[in-house]
Design a protein around this motif. Structure first.
Motif, short mmCIF file in Angstrom:
data_model
loop_
_atom_site.label_atom_id
_atom_site.label_comp_id
_atom_site.label_asym_id
_atom_site.label_seq_id
_atom_site.Cartn_x
_atom_site.Cartn_y
_atom_site.Cartn_z
N THR A 1 -19.31 54.88 45.79
CA THR A 1 -18.79 54.64 44.45
C THR A 1 -18.42 55.91 43.71
OG1 THR A 1 -21.07 54.54 43.66
CG2 THR A 1 -20.01 52.46 44.19
N VAL A 2 -18.84 57.07 44.23
CA VAL A 2 -18.47 58.36 43.63
C VAL A 2 -18.06 59.29 44.76
CG1 VAL A 2 -19.25 60.37 42.33
CG2 VAL A 2 -20.02 58.09 41.67
N GLU A 3 -16.91 59.93 44.62
CA GLU A 3 -16.44 60.88 45.61
C GLU A 3 -16.11 62.21 44.94
OE1 GLU A 3 -13.21 59.52 47.96
OE2 GLU A 3 -14.08 57.54 48.35
N LEU A 4 -16.47 63.30 45.61
CA LEU A 4 -16.10 64.65 45.17
C LEU A 4 -15.23 65.24 46.26
CD1 LEU A 4 -16.31 66.97 43.15
CD2 LEU A 4 -18.36 67.72 44.35
N ARG A 5 -13.95 65.38 45.99
CA ARG A 5 -12.99 65.83 47.00
C ARG A 5 -12.63 67.29 46.81
NH1 ARG A 5 -8.72 60.74 47.46
NH2 ARG A 5 -10.29 59.16 47.96
N ASP A 6 -12.28 67.92 47.92
CA ASP A 6 -11.84 69.30 47.89
C ASP A 6 -10.52 69.38 47.14
OD1 ASP A 6 -11.06 71.88 48.35
OD2 ASP A 6 -11.46 71.86 50.50
N LEU A 7 -10.45 70.21 46.13
CA LEU A 7 -9.26 70.29 45.30
C LEU A 7 -8.06 70.80 46.08
CD1 LEU A 7 -8.26 69.93 42.36
CD2 LEU A 7 -8.76 72.34 42.00
N SER A 8 -8.28 71.70 47.03
CA SER A 8 -7.17 72.29 47.78
C SER A 8 -6.69 71.39 48.89
CB SER A 8 -7.59 73.64 48.36
OG SER A 8 -8.68 73.48 49.24
N PRO B 1 -6.90 67.38 49.14
CA PRO B 1 -7.39 66.08 48.68
C PRO B 1 -7.46 65.02 49.75
CG PRO B 1 -5.16 66.47 47.90
CD PRO B 1 -5.63 67.75 48.54
N ARG B 2 -6.75 65.18 50.87
CA ARG B 2 -6.77 64.16 51.90
C ARG B 2 -7.61 64.58 53.10
NH1 ARG B 2 -0.67 61.57 52.40
NH2 ARG B 2 -0.58 60.75 50.28
N ALA B 3 -7.39 65.80 53.56
CA ALA B 3 -8.10 66.26 54.75
C ALA B 3 -9.32 67.07 54.34
CB ALA B 3 -7.18 67.12 55.61
N GLY B 4 -10.41 66.90 55.04
CA GLY B 4 -11.61 67.71 54.83
C GLY B 4 -12.29 67.45 53.51
N GLU B 5 -12.18 66.24 52.97
CA GLU B 5 -12.78 65.96 51.67
C GLU B 5 -14.30 65.85 51.80
OE1 GLU B 5 -12.47 61.25 51.09
OE2 GLU B 5 -10.59 62.28 51.35
N GLN B 6 -14.97 66.23 50.75
CA GLN B 6 -16.43 66.13 50.70
C GLN B 6 -16.78 64.91 49.86
OE1 GLN B 6 -18.38 69.17 48.53
NE2 GLN B 6 -20.41 68.37 48.85
N ARG B 7 -17.55 64.00 50.41
CA ARG B 7 -17.92 62.79 49.69
C ARG B 7 -19.40 62.82 49.34
NH1 ARG B 7 -14.53 57.94 52.71
NH2 ARG B 7 -12.49 58.89 52.48
N ARG C 1 -12.42 65.91 41.75
CA ARG C 1 -11.79 66.89 42.63
C ARG C 1 -12.27 68.29 42.25
NH1 ARG C 1 -5.59 66.15 42.18
NH2 ARG C 1 -5.66 67.68 43.86
N GLY C 2 -12.87 68.97 43.22
CA GLY C 2 -13.30 70.35 42.99
C GLY C 2 -14.67 70.44 42.37
N ASN C 3 -14.87 69.83 41.20
CA ASN C 3 -16.18 69.77 40.56
C ASN C 3 -16.19 68.57 39.61
OD1 ASN C 3 -15.01 70.61 38.03
ND2 ASN C 3 -15.12 72.73 38.73
N TRP C 4 -17.32 68.40 38.92
CA TRP C 4 -17.48 67.20 38.08
C TRP C 4 -16.68 67.27 36.79
CZ3 TRP C 4 -19.15 64.02 41.34
CH2 TRP C 4 -20.16 64.32 42.24
#
Length: 483
Positions: free
Chosen positions: A183-190, A192-198, A259-262
């Motif tokens: 229900t909450v995702e934190l994605r890599d800003l650089s 957004p599709r590949a290598g995202e951190q969830r 994305r990137g941070n909160w």
């Protein structure tokens, strides 16, 4: 169809069924052709359930193909099986239906493909363990034969444009509750599709405590923030299940994506792809029912631009898109593209000339001095992103402008949703608007304005897309044009 035209394709939403007699007639005729073409391998005539699934797939496909072709656009649809999970049409039925439509020469197709997330890589040099990224999905558009068939059954553009009771297609009824997953995702800003951190599944149960080291305190603060965000989304999801929503294919359930941070992004995205209420046209969202009640959609005017002007210390404008001598739609499109790019635009995007026809007579070079004279904050909007937010990111500063403004907007809307939930009102977020029961429209307007005052420092214009407006919107009619 040219490559540029394919870039303007729209998502093929399968969450629709035929409603008007003309649409029903066409769907039944095409479904019969598809069933006959598939007869050697599929026996739809033996099972009523299988025939119903086929007609649902044909109905959704025809609606998307014909409505978008009125605007000269193709449609796209990924063939990833997980994208069909929980929807009204399964992957196997969809894939078989589209193959049959091609075989019957009713649909054109340009296949999708996979590619690396960077250009210039030779696919033949990629090993079996290569890290592949997403490529364009398959594109579809109707043939002349399908258009002629639609005309024969009376499904003309005028019928397709019908609204209200005269609509050719209607959203399918609620078919279930989508799986919430993370229900909450934190994605890599650089990326957004590949290598995202969830971070939807968060370990740890407490925040920082006295005696923790600085690194431990920071890590526990991150975990605690994620837990609080996750609990807030889960509470709203549970409330939606209790209240109930009809008029869309799936019961609304959400996740928030940062994305990137909160402090960047954080929008509420409804789960599911087909018949998702956020993807419905405004006139179709107006026919939703929350707890059986009619709805109102309350929209914040010029949300991002108003927030940026406040950060720059500029006075609030009732209609910042109104500039003498320039069509309002052109100003709005130019401002939105500037905010998305994080700097003044030098050329229109690929979609601009197809979505806003008026821009064809206005070049960005001609618009730039006129718009910047009224909105000097657009000259260098990166100056208004706090250093604490930008710290630690390797992407150019202009890439942070839109996520930061989205985050302020999302914080204001989240506060409004919480306030309404405390009062027993379910609000469905659509980025800069909320869909609420009609009887709670005044409460929602007050909650939205309070949220924006708290998190953005502005008292915004809130209008009702379904026909009503608040006091600020009525004052707008008397306001002089910005010069």
């Amino acid at each position: 169809m040219s490559a540029a035209d394919l870039d303007t394709a729209r998502f093929l939403d399968l969450g629709w069924h035929a409603a008007a007699p003309e649409a029903v007639s066409l769907v039944q005729a095409v479904a019969a052709l598809v069933a006959e073409q598939q007869a050697p391998v599929r026996q739809y005539d033996r099972l009523a359930k299988g025939q119903a699934r086929l007609e649902t797939a044909v109905s959704g496909a025809l609606r998307g193909l014909l409505r978008n072709w009125m605007h000269g656009r193709a449609v796209f649809r990924s063939h990833k099986k997980e994208h069909f999970s929980g929807g009204p049409v399964g992957f196997r039925v969809f894939a078989a239906t589209m193959r049959s439509l091609q075989a019957l020469e009713l649909v054109h197709k340009v296949p999708g493909y996979w590619c690396r997330p960077w250009a210039g890589q030779d696919p033949e040099l990629m090993g079996p363990e290569a890290d592949l990224g997403d490529g364009p999905a398959a594109r579809y558009w109707p043939t002349a034969q399908l258009l002629a068939l639609a005309w024969q059954h009376g499904l003309t553009p005028a019928v397709l444009r019908g609204r209200g009771p005269a609509r050719a297609f209607r959203p399918v009824t609620v078919s279930g509750v989508p799986r919430a997953g993370e229900t909450v995702e934190l994605r890599d800003l650089s990326a957004p599709r590949a290598g995202e951190q969830r971070v939807g599944r968060v370990s740890g149960r407490r925040g920082p405590r006295r005696g923790d080291s600085e690194a431990t305190c920071l890590a526990r603060t991150e975990v605690w923030t994620a837990i609080q965000l996750r609990l807030a989304v889960e509470a709203h999801n549970q409330f939606a299940q209790q209240v109930g929503v009809t008029g869309c294919a799936l019961l609304p359930q959400w996740r928030r994506v940062f994305r990137g941070n909160w402090a960047l992004d954080g929008r509420w995205y409804a789960l599911g792809r087909d018949g998702c209420y956020q993807g419905l046209p405004p006139e179709d969202r107006a026919e939703l029912r929350i707890g059986g009640e009619a709805v109102a959609e309350l929209d914040v005017g010029a949300s991002h631009l108003s927030i940026l002007r406040q950060l720059a210390g500029l006075p609030f404008l009732l209609d910042p898109y109104q500039i003498d001598g320039v069509p309002r739609a052109v100003v709005k499109r130019y401002v939105l593209e500037c905010l998305g790019e994080g700097r003044p635009k030098e050329r229109w995007s690929k979609l601009a000339k197809t979505e806003v026809l008026e821009v064809r007579g206005w070049s960005p070079a001609r618009l730039r001095p006129l718009v910047l004279a009224v909105h000097p904050c657009l000259t260098e909007p990166t100056r208004f992103v706090p250093e604490t937010v930008a710290a630690g990111h390797s992407v150019p500063g202009r890439k942070l402008v839109s996520p930061f403004l989205v985050a302020r907007e999302a914080a204001a809307m989240t506060a409004a949703m919480l306030e309404l939930r405390v009062q027993g009102v379910l609000a469905l977020p659509v980025h800069d608007s909320l869909v609420v029961p009609r009887w709670a429209a005044e409460l929602a307007m007050a909650a939205i304005r309070a949220g924006y005052l708290k998190h953005c420092g502005i008292d915004p214009v809130v209008r009702d897309k379904t026909g009503r407006a608040d006091t600020a919107e009525r004052e707008l009619e008397k306001a002089p044009a910005a010069a």
